[in-house]
Design a protein around this motif. Structure first.
Motif, PDB file in Angstrom:
ATOM      1  N   ALA A   1     -10.736  -6.624  -6.421  1.00  0.00           N
ATOM      2  CA  ALA A   1      -9.286  -7.074  -5.951  1.00  0.00           C
ATOM      3  C   ALA A   1      -8.261  -5.884  -6.472  1.00  0.00           C
ATOM      4  CB  ALA A   1      -9.235  -8.268  -6.490  1.00  0.00           C
ATOM      5  N   PRO A   2      -7.555  -5.478  -5.664  1.00  0.00           N
ATOM      6  CA  PRO A   2      -6.502  -4.307  -6.290  1.00  0.00           C
ATOM      7  C   PRO A   2      -5.460  -4.720  -7.093  1.00  0.00           C
ATOM      8  CG  PRO A   2      -6.097  -5.217  -3.975  1.00  0.00           C
ATOM      9  CD  PRO A   2      -7.350  -5.792  -4.355  1.00  0.00           C
TER      10      PRO A   2
ATOM     11  N   SER B   1      -8.828 -14.818  -1.325  1.00  0.00           N
ATOM     12  CA  SER B   1      -8.965 -13.787  -0.250  1.00  0.00           C
ATOM     13  C   SER B   1      -9.019 -12.416  -0.641  1.00  0.00           C
ATOM     14  CB  SER B   1      -7.465 -13.638   0.372  1.00  0.00           C
ATOM     15  OG  SER B   1      -6.520 -13.474  -0.506  1.00  0.00           O
ATOM     16  N   GLY B   2      -9.533 -12.282  -1.941  1.00  0.00           N
ATOM     17  CA  GLY B   2      -9.853 -10.852  -2.510  1.00  0.00           C
ATOM     18  C   GLY B   2      -8.681  -9.970  -2.855  1.00  0.00           C
ATOM     19  N   GLN B   3      -7.584 -10.411  -2.793  1.00  0.00           N
ATOM     20  CA  GLN B   3      -6.230  -9.432  -2.777  1.00  0.00           C
ATOM     21  C   GLN B   3      -6.130  -9.436  -4.284  1.00  0.00           C
ATOM     22  OE1 GLN B   3      -2.791 -10.450   0.130  1.00  0.00           O
ATOM     23  NE2 GLN B   3      -4.080 -12.231   0.676  1.00  0.00           N
ATOM     24  N   ALA B   4      -6.081 -10.272  -5.182  1.00  0.00           N
ATOM     25  CA  ALA B   4      -5.580 -10.349  -6.685  1.00  0.00           C
ATOM     26  C   ALA B   4      -6.970 -10.887  -7.270  1.00  0.00           C
ATOM     27  CB  ALA B   4      -4.516 -10.836  -6.805  1.00  0.00           C
ATOM     28  N   LYS B   5      -6.891 -10.638  -8.527  1.00  0.00           N
ATOM     29  CA  LYS B   5      -7.827 -11.249  -9.525  1.00  0.00           C
ATOM     30  C   LYS B   5      -6.874 -11.934 -10.648  1.00  0.00           C
ATOM     31  CE  LYS B   5      -9.839  -7.059 -11.252  1.00  0.00           C
ATOM     32  NZ  LYS B   5      -9.507  -6.048 -10.178  1.00  0.00           N
TER      33      LYS B   5
ATOM     34  N   PHE C   1       2.006 -11.629 -15.896  1.00  0.00           N
ATOM     35  CA  PHE C   1       2.004  -9.802 -15.548  1.00  0.00           C
ATOM     36  C   PHE C   1       1.442  -9.818 -14.152  1.00  0.00           C
ATOM     37  CE2 PHE C   1       2.937 -10.337 -20.118  1.00  0.00           C
ATOM     38  CZ  PHE C   1       3.748  -9.310 -20.541  1.00  0.00           C
ATOM     39  N   VAL C   2       1.996  -8.686 -13.437  1.00  0.00           N
ATOM     40  CA  VAL C   2       1.473  -8.282 -12.182  1.00  0.00           C
ATOM     41  C   VAL C   2       1.344  -6.704 -12.437  1.00  0.00           C
ATOM     42  CG1 VAL C   2       1.441  -8.039  -9.501  1.00  0.00           C
ATOM     43  CG2 VAL C   2       2.244 -10.114 -10.942  1.00  0.00           C
ATOM     44  N   ASN C   3      -0.133  -6.330 -12.226  1.00  0.00           N
ATOM     45  CA  ASN C   3      -0.158  -4.784 -12.643  1.00  0.00           C
ATOM     46  C   ASN C   3       0.532  -4.398 -14.220  1.00  0.00           C
ATOM     47  OD1 ASN C   3      -2.128  -4.824 -10.589  1.00  0.00           O
ATOM     48  ND2 ASN C   3      -0.704  -3.442  -9.212  1.00  0.00           N
ATOM     49  N   GLY C   4       0.502  -5.140 -14.843  1.00  0.00           N
ATOM     50  CA  GLY C   4       0.917  -4.892 -16.318  1.00  0.00           C
ATOM     51  C   GLY C   4       2.477  -5.080 -16.191  1.00  0.00           C
ATOM     52  N   LYS C   5       3.238  -5.289 -15.387  1.00  0.00           N
ATOM     53  CA  LYS C   5       4.722  -5.681 -15.384  1.00  0.00           C
ATOM     54  C   LYS C   5       5.053  -7.131 -15.447  1.00  0.00           C
ATOM     55  CE  LYS C   5       5.907  -1.374 -12.844  1.00  0.00           C
ATOM     56  NZ  LYS C   5       6.479  -0.539 -11.716  1.00  0.00           N
TER      57      LYS C   5
ATOM     58  N   ALA D   1       4.602  -7.064  -3.543  1.00  0.00           N
ATOM     59  CA  ALA D   1       5.070  -5.756  -4.033  1.00  0.00           C
ATOM     60  C   ALA D   1       3.983  -4.812  -4.522  1.00  0.00           C
ATOM     61  CB  ALA D   1       6.376  -5.630  -4.969  1.00  0.00           C
ATOM     62  N   ALA D   2       3.143  -5.606  -5.264  1.00  0.00           N
ATOM     63  CA  ALA D   2       1.761  -4.511  -5.879  1.00  0.00           C
ATOM     64  C   ALA D   2       0.951  -4.093  -4.949  1.00  0.00           C
ATOM     65  CB  ALA D   2       1.365  -5.385  -7.060  1.00  0.00           C
ATOM     66  N   LYS D   3       0.828  -4.962  -3.765  1.00  0.00           N
ATOM     67  CA  LYS D   3      -0.102  -4.474  -2.831  1.00  0.00           C
ATOM     68  C   LYS D   3       0.156  -3.286  -1.895  1.00  0.00           C
ATOM     69  CE  LYS D   3      -0.145  -8.500  -0.768  1.00  0.00           C
ATOM     70  NZ  LYS D   3      -0.643  -9.533   0.152  1.00  0.00           N
TER      71      LYS D   3
END
Length: 237
Positions: A61-62, A94-98, A208-212, A234-236
């Motif tokens: 997941a990205p 859905s595999g978009q995030a973990k 936090f999302v991608n560290g933010k 937004a992170a995607k």
């Protein structure tokens, strides 16, 4: 010892007072600027040690979502019952995030309890994770939140944590009890606590999302589900 005359002494005192006031204001501005401002996005991403944290979702997941919680936190329980299921359905499945779990055991100390059962619960979670991995940790986390007692009381005792662990499928209860009784995971819980404090976390749950850090209009912790989904979307991109 030489003494200043009356007028000179008054002027000197006034000058010294002014200098002290300027220094204090400068220090206050420095302290405020050192932290993310309420209601504003933190542009500096935190470098979490993701490898040390349990997560739900697909490895590929990205987007990385970190949820900072204390098992004794009643608002965290609400988060797990309302917000987390929505995020899992929309993004995790859905595999978009973990979704990573970073346990920050602070409540027992803040309340001033005689036993730090926030930390005991965090240690128990690590003991389960060592045996049963992500799925086992996720199951035990759900069990702990469902069984959550009053935050102002010591409810997450070692005996209670062992009792609750009996509901985790496939868990070696003897090994779990030994892990908990010997405080085998205490140092790693301390390391997770340091990750949270280094990230300027001031309350739970914090996301936090991608560290933010995700913030709402009134600052950290005041977000709604829509704020988190917007950050993930937004992170995607």
């Amino acid at each position: 010892m030489t003494r200043l005359s009356g007028n000179n002494q008054n002027r000197s005192v006034l000058l010294i007072g002014t200098v002290i006031a300027v220094v204090l204001i400068a220090l206050a501005l420095f302290a405020v600027r050192g932290r993310p401002a309420g209601g504003a996005a933190n542009t500096n991403a935190v470098n979490f040690n993701y490898a040390s944290l349990p997560f739900a979702g697909q490895e590929s997941a990205p987007v990385n979502v970190v949820v900072v919680e204390d098992f004794k936190c009643p608002v965290c329980k609400q988060f797990e019952e309302t917000v987390a299921p929505e995020l899992r359905t929309k993004y995790v499945d859905s595999g978009q995030a973990k979704m990573y779990a970073l346990v920050w055991p602070f409540l027992a100390q803040v309340v001033g309890l005689p036993t730090d059962d926030s930390k005991l619960a965090a240690q128990a979670g690590k003991c389960v994770y060592d045996q049963r991995g992500n799925d086992g940790f996720g199951a035990y986390k759900s069990i702990l939140f469902r069984a959550q007692g009053d935050e102002r009381t010591v409810w997450a005792t070692k005996d209670r944590l062992k009792e609750l662990a009996q509901n985790v499928e496939g868990l070696d209860q003897t090994a779990f009890a030994t892990c908990l009784d010997t405080d085998a995971t205490a140092a790693r819980v301390d390391a997770d606590e340091k990750q949270a404090t280094d990230a300027n976390v001031t309350g739970t749950p914090t996301v936090f999302v991608n560290g933010k850090v995700v913030t709402g209009s009134n600052g950290q912790g005041s977000w709604q589900l829509a704020d988190i989904t917007a950050a993930i979307d937004a992170a995607k991109q």
